[in-house]
Design an enzyme around this catalytic site. Structure first.
Site, short mmCIF file in Angstrom:
data_model
loop_
_atom_site.label_atom_id
_atom_site.label_comp_id
_atom_site.label_asym_id
_atom_site.label_seq_id
_atom_site.Cartn_x
_atom_site.Cartn_y
_atom_site.Cartn_z
N GLU A 25 0.81 -1.23 -0.08
CA GLU A 25 0.00 -0.09 0.04
C GLU A 25 0.73 1.12 -0.07
O GLU A 25 0.27 2.28 -0.34
CB GLU A 25 -0.93 0.06 1.31
CG GLU A 25 -2.33 -0.30 0.87
CD GLU A 25 -3.29 -0.28 2.08
OE1 GLU A 25 -4.20 -0.90 1.91
OE2 GLU A 25 -2.98 0.51 2.94
N HIS A 43 7.67 -26.87 -1.66
CA HIS A 43 7.18 -28.08 -2.25
C HIS A 43 5.85 -27.43 -3.24
O HIS A 43 5.06 -28.16 -3.53
CB HIS A 43 6.67 -29.05 -1.21
CG HIS A 43 7.60 -29.52 -0.46
ND1 HIS A 43 8.17 -30.65 -0.86
CD2 HIS A 43 8.46 -29.18 0.58
CE1 HIS A 43 9.36 -30.84 0.24
NE2 HIS A 43 9.54 -29.94 0.77
N LYS A 102 -14.26 0.33 -4.11
CA LYS A 102 -15.20 0.79 -3.16
C LYS A 102 -16.28 1.25 -3.79
O LYS A 102 -17.63 1.03 -3.69
CB LYS A 102 -14.84 1.51 -2.05
CG LYS A 102 -13.84 0.89 -0.97
CD LYS A 102 -13.53 1.89 0.10
CE LYS A 102 -12.37 1.18 1.03
NZ LYS A 102 -11.85 2.29 1.82
O1 PA5 Z 1 -3.52 1.14 5.94
C1 PA5 Z 1 -4.74 1.54 5.82
O2 PA5 Z 1 -4.74 2.77 6.02
C2 PA5 Z 1 -5.69 0.55 5.47
O3 PA5 Z 1 -5.39 -0.45 5.26
C3 PA5 Z 1 -6.73 0.81 6.43
O4 PA5 Z 1 -6.17 0.14 7.73
C4 PA5 Z 1 -8.10 -0.43 6.13
O5 PA5 Z 1 -8.58 0.13 4.96
C5 PA5 Z 1 -9.14 -0.17 7.19
O6 PA5 Z 1 -9.64 1.28 7.35
P1 PA5 Z 1 -10.34 1.74 8.50
O7 PA5 Z 1 -9.41 1.47 9.84
O8 PA5 Z 1 -10.55 3.08 8.20
O9 PA5 Z 1 -11.24 0.95 9.01
#
Ligand code: PA5
Length: 439
Positions: free
Chosen positions: A292, A313, A427
């Site tokens: 990310e 494996h 989303k």
């Molecule tokens: O690292 C990030 O920002 C994302 O992976 C969030 O943690 C994830 O989308 C969950 O979001 P939230 O904590 O707002 O539910």
């Protein structure tokens, strides 16, 4: 006390000393940018200070809440997705018994509840079957969402909240719900305030994937009976190295430099390999952290992982002999929690007497060495990371080591490591398909 260290022995054949020195200098420039808080996304650098500067009052409140959960709950449900659950899951699986949730292991060995993670996908089967597991037990919920609006998490919370209220009544349920969310805003914060849930804060300037040292990670980890003071000590140790060590002594810089060096040489996939099953979720946490943070603007190293020797494996063939696009980073636990000696058998029907009297760890380490040699011969550079042991200190150190390396590496790549604009695309489509108002 031992620190995490990096062994470049099986990486060195793939670059010259000059190339490494040049890349290390670039990593140093990126560190200056990060520490100077001058780069892109610098309003999301709260995680940088957490090892030495965290909210001590909230920290004590987390320990108190964890103690209550351990006293009054057989089961804790942790509802969250992405950065809102991966750190806690990684820690609990690494630090606790391999079969933590089986039988009464959690209670007998750790004086703690069983812990199940939910709200990290949208499977009705998983949710319904988890409902069967909690039937007749005393249980609590830690719901974790920074935004307070994440669909996966919200659906699970709606369903388990109702089940908890049916069991304990509205007030009783409220005393068993712990909400970790934004300090002021969001649907979860509004609901928590209205219902009187105990709340913990995800600081504004800490993104989900960098939040393991906030209540996001610390409450579930403490509820498992692990020592969060020691976890923070380990983080501080890594902080000292990251902030104060120079050149090759600064391990996260070395790691960031190596991965960018290999990427420039056309290695666009990094495989994180471990030799302990308890590290599977450390790899999942790491994949989110780097995936990310770096995968944007058409750039980034694709973070993959294997659990070894299991995956030798299955994926071993590809790593040895398939398209040459990867380098490997190996996590080696120097001192595993248990030592098991292979017994002698007078008849030796399986031909194993040549290793009788040796520990399984001895065999495991030789498997690791042999695999690194083979993969090297197959053209795969190997970065070996030594982790001293399976204590909270070592894990705290490892988490911060990777977070810091990720910030540096992202700046070296020329991206903003602290946003995630691409996550929104699925989303929008999903909401449109579901008919959500406004989409
Ligand atoms: O690292 C990030 O920002 C994302 O992976 C969030 O943690 C994830 O989308 C969950 O979001 P939230 O904590 O707002 O539910």
């Amino acid at each position: 006390m031992k620190n995490i260290s990096i062994d470049r022995t099986r990486a060195k054949d793939f670059y010259t000393n000059e190339e490494f020195a040049d890349m290390l200098a670039k990593a140093e420039d990126a560190r200056v940018e990060l520490l100077g808080r001058m780069g892109e996304g610098s309003d999301f650098l709260g995680w940088l200070d957490l090892p030495t500067d965290y909210d001590r009052k909230e920290f004590e409140a987390i320990k108190e809440a964890a103690a209550k959960i351990r006293r009054d709950s057989d089961i804790l449900l942790v509802i969250g997705i992405g950065g809102s659950y991966l750190g806690a899951r990684a820690a609990i699986e690494y630090l606790r018994h391999s079969f933590y949730n089986c039988g009464s292991i959690a209670r007998d060995k750790h004086d703690a509840p069983q812990i199940y993670f939910v709200g990290n996908q949208i499977s009705g089967t998983y949710l319904a079957e988890l409902m069967e597991v909690i039937e007749g037990k005393d249980w609590s919920i830690n719901v974790i969402s920074k935004s307070g609006t994440t669909t996966e998490c919200s659906i699970a919370f709606r369903i388990f909240r109702e089940a908890l209220e049916n069991k304990y009544g509205k007030d009783g349920a409220a005393r068993r719900i712990y909400a970790t969310t934004d300090r002021k805003k969001g649907a979860l914060k509004t609901l928590a305030d209205a219902q009187g849930y105990r709340t913990f804060v995800v600081p504004d300037d800490v993104g989900g994937r960098f939040s393991v040292f906030t209540a996001v990670g610390l409450l579930p980890i403490a509820a498992s009976g692990a020592d969060i003071d020691k976890l923070m000590e380990g983080a501080e140790q890594a902080y000292e190295v990251a902030f104060n060590n120079e050149g090759e002594e600064c391990t996260p810089l070395v790691y960031a430099a190596l991965r960018n060096l290999f990427m420039e040489k056309g290695k666009s996939v990094e495989i994180l390999a471990n030799y302990e099953p308890s590290m599977h979720y450390i790899s999942e946490w790491w994949k989110q952290l780097f995936g990310e943070s770096e995968g944007k603007d058409g750039k980034g190293i694709y973070p993959a992982s294997v659990d070894l020797t299991t995956d030798l494996h299955s994926m071993g063939q590809f790593i040895q002999d398939g398209t040459r696009l990867m380098f490997e980073t190996i996590l080696c636990v120097d001192e595993p929690r248990e030592q098991v000696v292979i017994p002698e058998d007078a008849d030796d029907p399986d031909g194993l007497n040549y290793i009788a009297g040796k520990t399984m760890d001895f065999v495991n380490k030789n498997a690791m060495e042999g695999t690194m040699m083979a993969h090297n011969e197959g053209g795969v550079p190997n970065i070996l990371i030594h982790i001293p042991d399976t204590t909270e200190q070592s894990l705290g150190e490892l988490f911060f080591f990777f977070e810091f390396a990720c910030g540096v590496s992202g700046y070296m790549l020329g991206v903003n490591p602290f946003d995630q604009p691409g996550v929104e695309s699925y989303k929008k489509n999903m909401f449109k398909l579901l008919g959500k108002p406004g989409y």
